[in-house]
Design a protein around this motif. Structure first.
Motif, PDB file in Angstrom:
ATOM      1  N   GLN A  91       2.827   1.728  -3.202  1.00 36.42           N
ATOM      2  CA  GLN A  91       1.866   2.331  -4.451  1.00 36.42           C
ATOM      3  C   GLN A  91       0.955   3.243  -4.309  1.00 36.42           C
ATOM      4  O   GLN A  91       0.999   4.391  -5.400  1.00 36.42           O
ATOM      5  CB  GLN A  91       0.039   1.380  -4.942  1.00 36.42           C
ATOM      6  CG  GLN A  91       0.467  -0.022  -4.710  1.00 36.42           C
ATOM      7  CD  GLN A  91      -0.383  -1.174  -5.505  1.00 36.42           C
ATOM      8  OE1 GLN A  91      -1.807  -1.203  -4.803  1.00 36.42           O
ATOM      9  NE2 GLN A  91      -0.513  -2.520  -6.216  1.00 36.42           N
ATOM     10  N   SER A  92       0.620   4.326  -3.323  1.00 31.62           N
ATOM     11  CA  SER A  92      -0.081   5.475  -2.561  1.00 31.62           C
ATOM     12  C   SER A  92       1.767   6.193  -3.539  1.00 31.62           C
ATOM     13  O   SER A  92       0.901   7.121  -3.864  1.00 31.62           O
ATOM     14  CB  SER A  92      -0.279   5.314  -1.308  1.00 31.62           C
ATOM     15  OG  SER A  92       1.368   5.417  -0.884  1.00 31.62           O
ATOM     16  N   ASN A 126       1.043  -1.034  -0.380  1.00 28.05           N
ATOM     17  CA  ASN A 126      -0.001   0.105  -0.189  1.00 28.05           C
ATOM     18  C   ASN A 126       1.164   1.286   0.003  1.00 28.05           C
ATOM     19  O   ASN A 126       0.370   1.941  -0.634  1.00 28.05           O
ATOM     20  CB  ASN A 126      -0.848   0.403   0.678  1.00 28.05           C
ATOM     21  CG  ASN A 126      -2.204  -0.999   1.305  1.00 28.05           C
ATOM     22  OD1 ASN A 126      -2.119  -1.141  -0.067  1.00 28.05           O
ATOM     23  ND2 ASN A 126      -2.594  -1.336   2.133  1.00 28.05           N
TER      24      ASN A 126
END
Length: 55
Positions: free
Chosen positions: A33-34, A30
């Motif tokens: 990806q962010s 996460n």
């Protein structure tokens, strides 16, 4: 200590690999990806051998 041989020369290894603790790497999907989504890439105009292109 172990005597090592490199190109015909013997030497003693000065740093022991056992003295350093191991490091465990963690993949945080996460977070990665962010950061990819939030990265603001501005287009760059480049010229190579007289040919212009945008990266």
């Amino acid at each position: 200590m172990t005597t090592l041989l490199y190109r015909g020369h013997q030497y003693q290894q000065k740093n022991a690999t056992e003295s350093r603790p191991g490091v465990q790497l963690v993949y945080r999907r996460n977070v990665y990806q962010s950061r990819q989504i939030n990265s603001h890439r501005t287009p760059v105009q480049l010229v190579y051998r007289g040919v212009g292109y945008t990266r």
